[in-house]
Design an enzyme around this catalytic site. Sequence first.
Site: not given
Length: 344
Positions: A50, A53, A114, A152, A160, A163, A165, A167
Site C-alpha cells: 500500500c 501505509c 490500513h 471518496n 483507488s 487505505h 484517506h 483529499q
Amino acid sequence: MTKNYEFTHRRKNLLNGEWVLVSPHRNNRPWLGATEAPTESLNHNYDATCPLCPGNTRANSETNPNYDFTHVFINDFGALTPTLADDSKIDDDNLFEAEAATGEARVICFSREHNKTLPELSINEIAQVVATWKSQFVDLSSRYSCIHIFENKGEMMGCSQPHPHGQIWAHNHRSSEIQSEDERQATYFDKHQRGLLEVYIEKEQIEKQRIVIENKHWLVVVPYWAKWPFETLLLCKDDVQTMAQLDDAQARSLAEILQELTIRYDNVFNCSFPYSMGWHNAPLDLSDAKHWRLHAHFYPPLLRSSSVKKHMVGYEMLAESQRDLTAETAAKILREVPTVHYKN
C-alpha cells in the site's frame, strides 16, 4: 405535525436551484437490476504494497514517514499543479471558452491503520482528522481562495486505494458548486437579512422529520431536496463560514457527530458504507461572507442493500434527478439503526 409526502412531487434544492423528482410509489416495484460487490472492510492493519501505509514507498519513490495519526502529502497524480508549462496557451474563441487552472492537490491519510475507516476510529483519532483538515485549510488559504476537502470511500465511489484517506484540492477559480451556493445564499441574505442555512436549520429543528443526529454545535439531516437515497447534510449550527474558524469545542463536537453518522451509515446494510463527502467553505475572495454557513455533503450511492446501487441514468442525466425513497423515510431509517458499529 408530521407531513405526508407519499405522493409524486418535485422538490427544489435551495443551495443550487436544481429540482429532484420524488416518486415514493416506485419502492414497490420488483428489482431485477444489476448488483455490485459491497465494499468490504479489510482484515489487516498494514499492507506492504500500500502506498499510503507508514514507511512504504510511493510511486514517485518518496517514502512515507512512520506516522502515528494523520499524514498529508502532495498528490503524486494531482489534477491540479501550481504552475503551467511555458507553452500553455488557450485559444480565445467566442464558442469554445476556456481558462487556465492552477492549484494544489494533497492526500490526507486518516490513520496509520490500513483497515480502519472513519466509523472505526476513536473520537480522539477523528479529532486528529478534523485538526488536520483545519490546519491544511489555514495553510492553503494563504495562497488560494477556493478550497475543497473531500473523501471518496469505497471502490463503488472510484476510490483507488483502500487505505482510508481523503483529499484536498485548492485553487483560485470558483468551482461550479461553490459559485451556485454563493449566489443563492447571497440572494437570500440580501432579501431577508438572514442566512439561508441559518433559517433552514431552524425549519428542520421545528419539523424534526429529516433530522438524523444533533448535538450542541452540529446538525445532520437528510436534506429536503436530497437526490441520493441516504444523502445527508452536515451543518454547523454556529455562525461559522470556514473550517479555519472552528474552535476547540466545535472541532471536538464535529469529531463526535462524524463518528456517529458514519457508524449509522455502516449499520444500514452491515457493510463498509461507500460515499463521497465534501466540505463547502465560503470562498476566501469574498469581501463579506456573512451569508455563508460551513457545511458538508455526504452522497452515498447504496439503494436497497450493500450490493444495489442507485444509478443516475436516463431521466436523471437528461432531465433532472429522481428518487424513490423520500428524505423523511431515509432519515427515519438512519435514526433507527444502532449507534454501536455492527462489527462490535
